[in-house]
Design a protein around this motif. Structure first.
Motif, mmCIF file in Angstrom:
data_model
loop_
_atom_site.group_PDB
_atom_site.id
_atom_site.type_symbol
_atom_site.label_atom_id
_atom_site.label_comp_id
_atom_site.label_asym_id
_atom_site.label_seq_id
_atom_site.Cartn_x
_atom_site.Cartn_y
_atom_site.Cartn_z
ATOM 1 N N LEU A 72 0.870 5.600 -0.508
ATOM 2 C CA LEU A 72 0.063 6.809 -0.690
ATOM 3 C C LEU A 72 0.307 7.418 -2.064
ATOM 4 N N PHE B 63 -9.446 6.325 -1.508
ATOM 5 C CA PHE B 63 -8.226 5.615 -1.108
ATOM 6 C C PHE B 63 -8.544 4.570 -0.051
ATOM 7 N N ALA B 64 -9.398 4.935 0.917
ATOM 8 C CA ALA B 64 -9.772 3.973 1.960
ATOM 9 C C ALA B 64 -10.490 2.782 1.342
ATOM 10 N N PHE C 260 -9.757 16.171 1.007
ATOM 11 C CA PHE C 260 -9.522 14.954 1.792
ATOM 12 C C PHE C 260 -10.741 14.051 1.795
ATOM 13 N N ARG C 261 -11.929 14.633 1.689
ATOM 14 C CA ARG C 261 -13.131 13.805 1.691
ATOM 15 C C ARG C 261 -13.131 12.866 0.495
ATOM 16 N N GLY D 231 -9.822 10.634 0.606
ATOM 17 C CA GLY D 231 -9.856 9.679 1.710
ATOM 18 C C GLY D 231 -10.838 8.558 1.453
ATOM 19 N N ASN D 232 -12.009 8.888 0.946
ATOM 20 C CA ASN D 232 -13.010 7.848 0.703
ATOM 21 C C ASN D 232 -12.541 6.850 -0.334
ATOM 22 N N ILE E 114 0.860 -1.187 0.000
ATOM 23 C CA ILE E 114 0.000 0.000 0.000
ATOM 24 C C ILE E 114 0.889 1.228 0.000
#
Lengths: 75, 247
Positions: B7, B191-192, B184-185, B188-189, B5
């Motif tokens: 970034l 990527f998560a 980030f929303r 983040g969603n 994983i």
């Protein structure tokens, strides 16, 4: 404590504690929206999109926690 | 455990000193596909719509009506809708592309080791950041254009009372925080979702990833919608502060 272990504990704590708030908030948003749809089913088309937007905003603190956890883990 | 994983996206090759990552390559392909598709679609429009044109008209017409209900007036919607819908459609298309079966198994041998050729485009923070900056800068320009430069600055630096001065500074912080929260929303969603899928696939490759794939599909549709709607709401807020102040 070793640096590596502290990192993992920190990331886990950040994510776990950070998920509490958004979870409660999203649950409240969903329950109220479903209640409203139950009372007035015709308003489904207007309530559902607004609920998603409100949920996404509620979610942002959780996303911050996730970003912090990711930075702790990988950066 | 050897979960891979990262970034940052993987670098595929260099053009001169310019590194080309797998997300960049795919975003170029998506741009090209969408542009060529849009041009072909434009010249194949008919007065009596076929099946495909019918669906497209329904989608765009429905989105337009929804945007109009948020913005209030038709004139404002006409100005904001092309930008917002393009953002929505691009993110949606990029997200749905990750659900093509088998694409994550395609790898390529590079100088830095074996890297996957495909990666979810939105899980590259640079692209999300650029899109967020476009959205925020457009919002600020709209605010300046509709309020006027002096009143725009006056909103943030208000010397009438200590409380107003403090609130103005908080507004300034809020504008900067918009960049963070909006980008980030989305990032983040997505990527998560990717990481969750990878972890589940690693733990138990049969059946277990399926519900998480459904969750990912929901995120892939809802997040572009949220991004577009928030941009629309920001723009609409920037235009309505004027009317409230003058009224």
């Amino acid at each position: 404590m070793e640096m590596e272990a502290a990192k993992y504990i920190g990331a886990g704590l950040a994510m776990g504690l950070g998920a509490i708030g958004p979870a409660i908030g999203e649950g409240l948003a969903a329950s109220k929206a479903l209640e409203a749809i139950g009372r007035n089913p015709e308003a489904n088309g207007t309530i559902a999109p607004l609920m998603f937007v409100a949920m996404a905003i509620t979610e942002s603190t959780g996303i911050y926690a996730l970003v912090v956890a990711l930075i702790i883990l990988f950066a | 455990m050897n979960l891979d994983i990262s970034l940052a996206p993987n670098i595929l090759f260099n053009i001169g000193s310019f590194p080309v990552s797998n997300t960049l390559l795919w975003s170029w392909l998506v741009f090209a596909f969408l542009m060529v598709g849009a041009i072909i679609f434009k010249y194949s429009l008919k007065m009596r719509p076929g099946k495909f044109q019918n669906i497209a008209e329904m989608l765009i017409g429905g989105s337009y009506d929804f945007a109009e209900s948020l913005m209030g007036s038709k004139k404002k919607t006409d100005r904001a809708f092309p930008l917002v819908f393009t953002m929505f459609f691009f993110i949606l298309f990029a997200n749905l592309l990750t659900f093509i079966p088998g694409q994550s198994a395609v790898t390529i041998q590079t100088a830095g080791g074996v890297v996957p050729l495909f990666r979810a485009i939105i899980s590259d923070y640079s692209l999300v950041f650029v899109m967020t900056m476009i959205s925020v800068i457009v919002t600020q320009i709209v605010a300046i254009a509709s309020v006027g430069p002096l009143r725009y600055v006056g909103k943030f630096f208000n010397f009438t009372s200590p409380l107003n001065f403090f609130l103005g500074l908080m507004d300034l912080v809020g504008e900067v925080a918009k960049v963070m929260s909006l980008s980030f929303r989305l990032f983040g969603n997505i990527f998560a979702g990717e990481v969750l899928g990878a972890v589940m696939l690693f733990l138990f490759p049969f059946f277990l990833p399926l519900p998480f794939a459904f969750l990912g599909l929901l995120t892939a549709v809802v997040q572009p919608f949220v991004f577009a709607v928030l941009t629309l709401v920001f723009i609409s807020m920037a235009t309505t502060t004027n009317e409230e102040a003058t009224a």
